[in-house]
Scaffold this motif. Structure first.
Motif, short mmCIF file in Angstrom:
data_model
loop_
_atom_site.label_atom_id
_atom_site.label_comp_id
_atom_site.label_asym_id
_atom_site.label_seq_id
_atom_site.Cartn_x
_atom_site.Cartn_y
_atom_site.Cartn_z
N GLU A 70 0.81 -1.28 -0.05
CA GLU A 70 -0.15 -0.07 0.09
C GLU A 70 1.02 1.34 0.03
O GLU A 70 2.02 1.05 0.71
CB GLU A 70 -0.92 -0.08 1.18
N ARG A 71 0.48 2.19 -0.72
CA ARG A 71 1.22 3.43 -1.18
C ARG A 71 0.39 4.65 -0.82
O ARG A 71 0.06 5.55 -1.62
CB ARG A 71 2.00 3.60 -2.50
N GLY A 119 -2.50 6.49 -3.23
CA GLY A 119 -2.18 5.30 -3.22
C GLY A 119 -2.44 4.46 -4.51
O GLY A 119 -2.77 5.34 -5.74
N CYS A 120 -2.33 3.36 -4.77
CA CYS A 120 -2.32 2.37 -5.87
C CYS A 120 -3.55 1.52 -5.75
O CYS A 120 -3.60 0.62 -5.30
CB CYS A 120 -1.24 1.55 -6.11
N GLY A 122 -5.16 -0.66 -7.94
CA GLY A 122 -5.06 -1.99 -8.32
C GLY A 122 -5.60 -1.97 -9.91
O GLY A 122 -6.84 -1.31 -9.97
N THR A 159 5.05 7.10 -12.39
CA THR A 159 4.73 5.70 -12.21
C THR A 159 5.81 4.77 -12.43
O THR A 159 5.75 3.45 -12.55
CB THR A 159 3.63 5.39 -13.35
N MET A 162 6.73 4.48 -8.64
CA MET A 162 5.55 3.71 -7.94
C MET A 162 4.50 3.49 -9.27
O MET A 162 3.61 4.14 -9.25
CB MET A 162 5.02 4.96 -7.08
N PRO A 163 4.50 2.13 -9.69
CA PRO A 163 3.59 1.91 -10.64
C PRO A 163 2.21 1.59 -9.93
O PRO A 163 2.12 1.12 -8.96
CB PRO A 163 4.21 0.35 -10.91
N GLY A 164 1.28 2.11 -10.75
CA GLY A 164 -0.16 2.04 -10.44
C GLY A 164 -0.58 3.11 -9.46
O GLY A 164 -1.75 3.16 -9.01
N TYR A 165 0.30 4.24 -9.26
CA TYR A 165 0.04 5.19 -8.45
C TYR A 165 -1.26 6.06 -9.08
O TYR A 165 -1.16 6.24 -10.21
CB TYR A 165 0.87 6.25 -8.03
N PHE A 166 -2.26 6.54 -8.30
CA PHE A 166 -3.58 7.07 -8.80
C PHE A 166 -3.31 8.39 -9.46
O PHE A 166 -3.89 8.93 -10.26
CB PHE A 166 -4.76 7.03 -7.89
N THR A 168 -1.02 11.30 -11.03
CA THR A 168 0.36 11.26 -11.61
C THR A 168 0.57 12.67 -12.30
O THR A 168 1.83 13.04 -12.69
CB THR A 168 0.27 10.11 -12.84
#
Length: 271
Positions: A70-71, A119-120, A122, A159, A162-166, A168
């Motif tokens: 979780e980020r 956060g990410c 998913g 990204t 932090m891949p998938g971060y909402f 950007t």
């Protein structure tokens, strides 16, 4: 020239966390920021700030289960209760640490900013679902922050790191802040992330700083996230641009030093 704050989560890591405050003060910084310090306790962090005379200008709200990936929690459906509980803790810290530093620093209240991570969500979560949760959480958070006299920030993050971060892009953040319409919610403009995702930083600064929605700026060298005067960024030009645009906030030095932190501070001494 803008005022620089040392990020104690990434800098002075040759020392235990609580010893980094004194090290930052000895190196010439008047202010610090950090990502997470909750495990050390509010009283100990306040003691270090008081002993060093430093101002704390920013901390992150709890970001969930970091070890589990979780980020941040603000845009995660199903995690609203955890987000709000963490927000309460962060606001308590900001209010208490602001009381510790406010009168000495001469600010309106001296409270540090609180960065709320999106956060990410998913790949199984739709953009619309994450956006709805994010807006609702931010609106709630802004109301709570206003009641405590604290200002929140949201930060677009690249990204690659932090891949998938909402969140950007700058425009995405500014639209959200404008829609929520709270003076207690600002955008945290990290020039490292912005260069990776968007580039054209001079124009990005000229576009967004005059809106009054930029509450905090951070810098690091691109692409390696090391000293900010190395790599793609022309730090002197960008700092002069901030001056010309009337930016009056702090600039967080959020980078990973190549070696011993003090050995790489020539950029700060020059400015």
């Amino acid at each position: 020239m803008p005022r620089f704050a040392a990020n104690l989560s990434l800098m002075f890591t040759e020392r235990p966390f609580l010893e980094r405050f004194a090290a930052a003060q000895a190196a010439g910084f008047a202010a610090v920021e950090f990502q997470f310090g909750y495990e050390y306790g509010l009283a100990q962090v306040r003691n270090e700030l008081d002993a060093s005379g430093l101002r704390l200008v920013l901390l992150n709200a709890p970001a969930g289960d970091w070890a589990a990936g979780e980020r941040g929690l603000a845009a995660l459906p199903g995690r609203q209760a955890a987000f709000r509980a963490g927000l309460d803790v962060a606001l308590d810290w900001a209010a208490a640490l602001g009381d510790a530093q406010g009168s000495a620093q001469g600010g309106a209240n001296g409270h540090p900013l609180v960065h709320v991570m999106a956060g990410c969500p998913g790949a199984d979560v739709s953009f619309a679902s994450a956006q709805a949760v994010y807006q609702d959480n931010l609106a709630h958070a802004a109301r709570q922050a206003e009641a405590r006299g604290v200002t929140l920030t949201i930060e677009p993050i690249n990204t690659r790191d932090m891949p998938g971060y909402f969140l950007t892009h700058q425009a995405q953040a500014h639209v959200l802040v404008e829609q929520i319409g709270s003076a207690n919610l600002k955008v945290q403009m990290d020039l490292y992330h912005c260069q990776i995702m968007e580039g054209d930083l001079t124009q990005r600064l000229r576009e967004w700083v005059p809106t009054g929605r930029v509450g905090h700026v951070q810098v690091a060298g691109v692409p390696a996230r090391q000293e900010p005067d190395e790599g793609e960024l022309n730090l002197g030009h960008l700092m002069r641009e901030l001056d010309g645009l009337g930016y009056s906030g702090w600039v967080g030095a959020e980078y990973r030093p190549r070696g011993r932190t003090e050995d790489g501070l020539g950029w700060m001494i020059r400015f």
